[in-house]
Design an enzyme around this catalytic site. Structure first.
Site, short mmCIF file in Angstrom:
data_model
loop_
_atom_site.label_atom_id
_atom_site.label_comp_id
_atom_site.label_asym_id
_atom_site.label_seq_id
_atom_site.Cartn_x
_atom_site.Cartn_y
_atom_site.Cartn_z
N THR A 164 0.90 -1.14 0.00
CA THR A 164 0.00 0.00 0.00
C THR A 164 0.94 1.19 0.00
O THR A 164 2.15 0.99 0.08
CB THR A 164 -0.87 -0.03 1.28
OG1 THR A 164 -1.73 -1.15 1.23
CG2 THR A 164 -1.71 1.22 1.48
N ASN B 93 -4.09 -3.36 -2.34
CA ASN B 93 -4.12 -4.36 -1.28
C ASN B 93 -2.80 -5.12 -1.27
O ASN B 93 -1.84 -4.67 -0.66
CB ASN B 93 -5.31 -5.31 -1.39
CG ASN B 93 -5.50 -6.07 -0.08
OD1 ASN B 93 -5.05 -5.60 0.97
ND2 ASN B 93 -6.13 -7.22 -0.12
O1 DON Z 1 -7.19 -1.37 3.30
C1 DON Z 1 -6.42 -2.05 3.93
O2 DON Z 1 -6.35 -2.03 5.14
C2 DON Z 1 -5.44 -2.95 3.21
N1 DON Z 1 -5.96 -3.28 1.92
C3 DON Z 1 -4.13 -2.27 3.14
C4 DON Z 1 -3.10 -3.13 2.50
C5 DON Z 1 -1.73 -2.73 2.84
O3 DON Z 1 -1.48 -1.82 3.58
C6 DON Z 1 -0.65 -3.54 2.30
N2 DON Z 1 0.61 -2.88 2.57
N3 DON Z 1 1.58 -2.98 3.03
#
Ligand code: DON
Length: 561
Positions: free
Chosen positions: A373, A393
Site C-alpha cells: 500500500t 491491497n
Molecule cells: O485497506 C487495507 O487495510 C489494506 N488493503 C491495506 C493493505 C496494505 O497496507 C498492504 N501494505 N503494506
C-alpha cells in the site's frame, strides 16, 4: 526568519535521458514552501512540480498519486482505491472515501467451496479478487478542493509513463520475484515481464498506461469508468472468472464523509472514519494508553510497549466484531471511542502480566503478514494539508494487468471477511459487519491522519502495512506527542505490532532485545518481523518550520516546491 533548507541526499544514480536521475531525499527542513513525501522520488517530484505551477496541496496529491500509478506499480494505482484526509488553511476538515466496492454480482459466500471451505487464492489472486476501482473517481472528487485543471495535474504521470523511468534496485528485485505470478495471471504479455532479470537503472516504459491516462485527461472520470478503458477492463474480466460489469464501473461513487475527529493531550486529531477502521482504532488506542499516563515512559521501553500492546489488543478485538461499511451496518463509532466504554475496556489491564486475547473478545482464528500500500503526506505554502493512503491491497494487487490499458487491478475483495473467523491476508478476522454484499466497501485499516495544534496542521502522517497501519500511526503520534521525539526518530525507530489475534506481538528486526525479553517474562509471545510500515511524516512547528521525513525502509523521498 531565515529560511533553512537542509536536504540529505542518501544516494543517487543516473543513466542517460529523462527520468533516469533518481535522487532519493530522506529529510528536508524548510519554511514557506510546500513539500510532498511519498514512496518514490519521481512521484514526490510530480507533486512538487504541480505546487510550483501554482497548484495547492490537493492538486499536488492527485499528481503524486497518478505518478505513483506509473513509478510504483506495486501499490500506486488507478486500479485500486484509497482515502484522503484534508485540512484546509481555513480550518475546514474533510475526507474522501474512494475505497473499492464489491461488484453487483458478489455474494457473501463467493469464495467458499461446496463444503464451506474458504479458497483464499480466489480472494487474493486473479480476476475474482478485484473490487470496483475507486481511485480515479477519488482524484476527480479531490479536484474540487484544488486550483488547477486535471489536464495539467495528470501530465507529469503521462510523461513518465511514455518516456519511461529508471527503476531502483528494490523495484527490480520486486518485479523479478513476481515474474511467475504475472505470467500466471495474465494471458497476454505485460511490460512488467522481461526475458532477462530486471536490474537497477533499467528503463520501464508504459505506453498503454500513458494512453489510458490520456483518455482520463481528455474525457475526465468517464475516460476510466466508461468507453475504451471500461471496455478493456470488462473484457479482461471475461478472460477468467471476473464478475465486474460495465454497470459496476459506471455506477461507482466516492463517499465524502465527515472526518473522525478527537482531542488528544491538547492536540486535535483528524483521521479516517469507517469504512476504514483506522481512525477508530487510533482513537481507541490513544485514549486507552492515556489512562496509564503513557508520557511518563520512553519509546520502546517495556512499560510503554506493554501499555500500547494491550491497547492494540482491545481495539483490534473490537475491529473484528463491530466494524464494516457504515452504509451497510449500524455505525457504533461514537460509543466505541467514548471514555465510558474504553475505561471499562481498560479495567482488565495489569502491569503484572499479558491479558489473554480470549479475555477481551470472541476468539476466532489465526492470522498472517503484510504486503503493499502506499502513503502520501503533503502541505502547501498556504497551510493546506492532505494525507492519502492508497492501495491495490497486496503487492501488485490481483497481479492482473488490464490488457491494452496497462494498469494493475486490486485484490481488495480479500479485505472483506470472506467467512466469519477466517483471517484475511493480514490475519485480520471479522464477522457479519464486514461480510461481502454487493456494492459494499470492504473494511480497511488505512489511517491517513492530520494532527492539529491550535487549529493548524502540526503533523501529517500515514503508512502502508495492512493491519500494522493503525498501530504504526499510533506509535508515530505517541512518539511525537508523548515522548517528544523528532520526525526522523519517530519514522525510523523500530516498530512493533499487535492485533488481538494472533496472540503474538510482532517486533521489527532491530527492536531492542531487552524490552522483548522483559515482555516475554510477563507472558507476551514475541515474533520477529522484517520491516513494519513505510511512514511518511511532515511536522510543522509553532514558527511554521516544516520538517518532512520519508521512511528509510524504502525508496521513499521528499520533494520541495
Ligand atoms: O485497506 C487495507 O487495510 C489494506 N488493503 C491495506 C493493505 C496494505 O497496507 C498492504 N501494505 N503494506
Amino acid at each position: 526568519m531565515k529560511r533553512i533548507a537542509i536536504i540529505f541526499i542518501l544516494f543517487s544514480f543516473s543513466v542517460s535521458a529523462q527520468y533516469t536521475d533518481i535522487n532519493i531525499v530522506k529529510e528536508v527542513k524548510v519554511k514557506n514552501k510546500g513539500v510532498v513525501v511519498s514512496a518514490h522520488p519521481l512521484a514526490s517530484e510530480a507533486g512538487a512540480k504541480i505546487l510550483r505551477m501554482g497548484g495547492n496541496a490537493y492538486d499536488a496529491i492527485i499528481a503524486t498519486q497518478y505518478a505513483l500509478a506509473v513509478v510504483y506499480p506495486q501499490a500506486g494505482n488507478i486500479g485500486g482505491g484509497g482515502f484522503l484526509v484534508g485540512v484546509k488553511s481555513n480550518g475546514e476538515t474533510f475526507t474522501i472515501d474512494y475505497r473499492e466496492t464489491a461488484p453487483k454480482k458478489a455474494t457473501r459466500d463467493m469464495y467458499l467451496d461446496k463444503t464451506g471451505k474458504v479458497n483464499t487464492d480466489l480472494s487474493q489472486n486473479g480476476r475474482l479478487a478485484v473490487g470496483i476501482p475507486g481511485s480515479v473517481a477519488g482524484f476527480f472528487a479531490t479536484l474540487k478542493h484544488g486550483k488547477l485543471p486535471m489536464e495539467k495535474i495528470i501530465q507529469p504521470a503521462i510523461d513518465i509513463a511514455e518516456k519511461g523511468f529508471a527503476i531502483t534496485e528494490q523495484e527490480a528485485n520486486l518485479l523479478n520475484s513476481h515474474k511467475v505470478n504475472f505470467q500466471k495471471h495474465n494471458q497476454t504479455s505485460t511490460v512488467f515481464v522481461k526475458n532477462t532479470p530486471w536490474k537497477a537503472g533499467d528503463l520501464l516504459v508504459q505506453k498503454e498506461l500513458a494512453e489510458t491516462l490520456k483518455l482520463i485527461q481528455k474525457s475526465g472520470a468517464k475516460g476510466f469508468y466508461e468507453g475504451k478503458t471500461a471496455e478493456l477492463l470488462v473484457s479482461e474480466m471475461k478472460k477468467g472468472n471476473g464478475i465486474i460489469t460495465p454497470e459496476d464501473l459506471k455506477n461507482y461513487k466516492v463517499a465524502e464523509r465527515k472526518a473522525l475527529e478527537f482531542d488528544y493531550k491538547g492536540n486535535h486529531i483528524v483521521s479516517m472514519p469507517l469504512p476504514s477502521s483506522g481512525g477508530i482504532l487510533l482513537a481507541q488506542m490513544l485514549r486507552m494508553s492515556s489512562y496509564e499516563n503513557l508520557e511518563k515512559y520512553q519509546q520502546n521501553s517495556t512499560q510503554a510497549v506493554q501499555i500500547m500492546t494491550e491497547a492494540e489488543r482491545r481495539a483490534f478485538a473490537d475491529r473484528a466484531e463491530y466494524m464494516g461499511d457504515p452504509d451497510f451496518i449500524q455505525d457504533k463509532t461514537s460509543y466505541l471511542i467514548s471514555d465510558e466504554y474504553l475505561k471499562s475496556r481498560w479495567k482488565s489491564f495489569s502491569f503484572n502480566k499479558a491479558t489473554p486475547s480470549s479475555e477481551v473478545g470472541k476468539i476466532i482464528k489465526q492470522p498472517k503478514e503484510s504486503t503493499e500500500t502506499t502513503h502520501i503526506s503533503v502541505i502547501d505554502k498556504d497551510g493546506n494539508a492532505a494525507a492519502v493512503t492508497t492501495t491495490l491491497n497486496g503487492l501488485y494487487g490481483s497481479k492482473v494487468v488490464v490488457s491494452g490499458a496497462g494498469f494493475f487491478l486490486n485484490n481488495e475483495m480479500d479485505d472483506f471477511s470472506v467467512k466469519p473467523g477466517v483471517p484475511n491476508m493480514f490475519g485480520a478476522v471479522g464477522g457479519e459487519a464486514n461480510s461481502i454484499q454487493p456494492n459494499k466497501r470492504m473494511l480497511s485499516s488505512m489511517t491517513p491522519t492530520i494532527v492539529l495544534k491550535d487549529q493548524r496542521p502540526y503533523m501529517i502522517v500515514g503508512t502502508p502495512g495492512g493491519t500494522t497501519i493503525p498501530t504504526s500511526v499510533y506509535q508515530s503520534i505517541v512518539d511525537v506527542i508523548d515522548f517528544k521525539l523528532n520526525a526522523n526518530i519517530s519514522v525510523n525507530a523500530p516498530k512493533f505490532h499487535h492485533q488481538w489475534l494472533p496472540e503474538t506481538v510482532a517486533f521489527e528486526k532491530n527492536f531492542p532485545e531487552t524490552t522483548i525479553k522483559e515482555l516475554e517474562k510477563l507472558g507476551y509471545k514475541a515474533e520477529k518481523w522484517g520491516q513494519i510500515g513505510r511512514t511518511e511524516m511532515i511536522l510543522i512547528d509553532d514558527n511554521g518550520n516544516i520538517h518532512a521525513v520519508a521512511d528509510g525502509r524504502g525508496d521513499d523521498s521528499v520533494a520541495v516546491e
